[in-house]
Design a protein around this motif. Sequence first.
Motif, PDB file in Angstrom:
ATOM      1  N   LEU A  12       9.536  -0.696 -35.079  1.00 54.47           N
ATOM      2  CA  LEU A  12      10.894  -0.189 -35.026  1.00 54.47           C
ATOM      3  C   LEU A  12      10.939   0.981 -34.053  1.00 54.47           C
ATOM      4  O   LEU A  12      10.311   2.018 -34.289  1.00 54.47           O
ATOM      5  N   VAL A  13      11.661   0.808 -32.946  1.00 54.36           N
ATOM      6  CA  VAL A  13      11.798   1.855 -31.936  1.00 54.36           C
ATOM      7  C   VAL A  13      13.208   2.407 -32.097  1.00 54.36           C
ATOM      8  O   VAL A  13      14.179   1.849 -31.586  1.00 54.36           O
ATOM      9  N   GLU A  14      13.301   3.494 -32.844  1.00 52.79           N
ATOM     10  CA  GLU A  14      14.598   4.030 -33.279  1.00 52.79           C
ATOM     11  C   GLU A  14      14.492   5.533 -33.456  1.00 52.79           C
ATOM     12  O   GLU A  14      13.663   6.009 -34.233  1.00 52.79           O
ATOM     13  N   ASP A  44       6.825   6.729 -26.860  1.00 55.42           N
ATOM     14  CA  ASP A  44       5.953   6.589 -28.034  1.00 55.42           C
ATOM     15  C   ASP A  44       5.586   5.131 -28.284  1.00 55.42           C
ATOM     16  O   ASP A  44       4.455   4.817 -28.653  1.00 55.42           O
ATOM     17  N   ALA A  45       6.553   4.234 -28.093  1.00 54.98           N
ATOM     18  CA  ALA A  45       6.295   2.804 -28.323  1.00 54.98           C
ATOM     19  C   ALA A  45       5.252   2.268 -27.352  1.00 54.98           C
ATOM     20  O   ALA A  45       4.315   1.575 -27.768  1.00 54.98           O
ATOM     21  N   LEU A  46       5.398   2.582 -26.076  1.00 53.83           N
ATOM     22  CA  LEU A  46       4.414   2.118 -25.094  1.00 53.83           C
ATOM     23  C   LEU A  46       3.033   2.691 -25.381  1.00 53.83           C
ATOM     24  O   LEU A  46       2.028   1.973 -25.313  1.00 53.83           O
ATOM     25  N   ALA A  47       2.969   3.979 -25.716  1.00 56.99           N
ATOM     26  CA  ALA A  47       1.681   4.606 -26.024  1.00 56.99           C
ATOM     27  C   ALA A  47       1.022   3.919 -27.221  1.00 56.99           C
ATOM     28  O   ALA A  47      -0.190   3.639 -27.192  1.00 56.99           O
ATOM     29  N   LEU A  48       1.796   3.650 -28.250  1.00 52.90           N
ATOM     30  CA  LEU A  48       1.257   2.996 -29.439  1.00 52.90           C
ATOM     31  C   LEU A  48       0.755   1.587 -29.113  1.00 52.90           C
ATOM     32  O   LEU A  48      -0.346   1.192 -29.509  1.00 52.90           O
ATOM     33  N   MET A  66      18.164   6.306 -26.656  1.00 54.36           N
ATOM     34  CA  MET A  66      17.121   7.196 -27.173  1.00 54.36           C
ATOM     35  C   MET A  66      16.787   8.253 -26.133  1.00 54.36           C
ATOM     36  O   MET A  66      16.956   8.029 -24.944  1.00 54.36           O
ATOM     37  N   PRO A  67      16.261   9.395 -26.597  1.00 55.76           N
ATOM     38  CA  PRO A  67      15.838  10.432 -25.646  1.00 55.76           C
ATOM     39  C   PRO A  67      14.551  10.035 -24.915  1.00 55.76           C
ATOM     40  O   PRO A  67      13.904   9.059 -25.307  1.00 55.76           O
ATOM     41  N   PHE A  74      12.408   1.121 -21.408  1.00 56.68           N
ATOM     42  CA  PHE A  74      11.264   0.616 -22.170  1.00 56.68           C
ATOM     43  C   PHE A  74      11.053  -0.874 -21.903  1.00 56.68           C
ATOM     44  O   PHE A  74       9.927  -1.321 -21.675  1.00 56.68           O
ATOM     45  N   LEU A  75      12.135  -1.648 -21.947  1.00 54.01           N
ATOM     46  CA  LEU A  75      12.016  -3.088 -21.705  1.00 54.01           C
ATOM     47  C   LEU A  75      11.422  -3.382 -20.331  1.00 54.01           C
ATOM     48  O   LEU A  75      10.572  -4.260 -20.197  1.00 54.01           O
TER      49      LEU A  75
END
Length: 139
Positions: A12-14, A44-48, A66-67, A74-75
Amino acid sequence: MLTKANEITLLLVEDDDIDAMTIKRSFKNQNITNPVVRVYDGIDALALLRSGEVIPPLVIILDLQMPRMGGIEFLKALRADQSLSNLVVFVLTTSKAKSDVLASYSEHIAGYFVKGETGDKFTGLVSMLENYFKIVHLT
């Protein structure tokens, strides 16, 4: 081999705590026990994902507004990364802008949902995701 529904992790990227809580609660209320990992933005999503801490099979639920790094950015980064480019992404956002819908689908998302439009139908969205988890073949 068919992936079992409970083996699929939901990323969940929120950035909004209330929206994230609502999504998690909806899954719990419908007895969906898939692990949910939440991050606050695209960076954060890419890093994870690149760290290997969360591994496929997984499905991403992505907000656009998102900030630091928004959803479209991201996409683009996700699709440009050969090791992540095939991940399944559903957009769940407040944006009704046609430009956001087109930009998202041009990055090969699986579906685009507007938060305000789901309303009482949100349980239907969660049920759709549960059924998706049950029948989809993910790598």
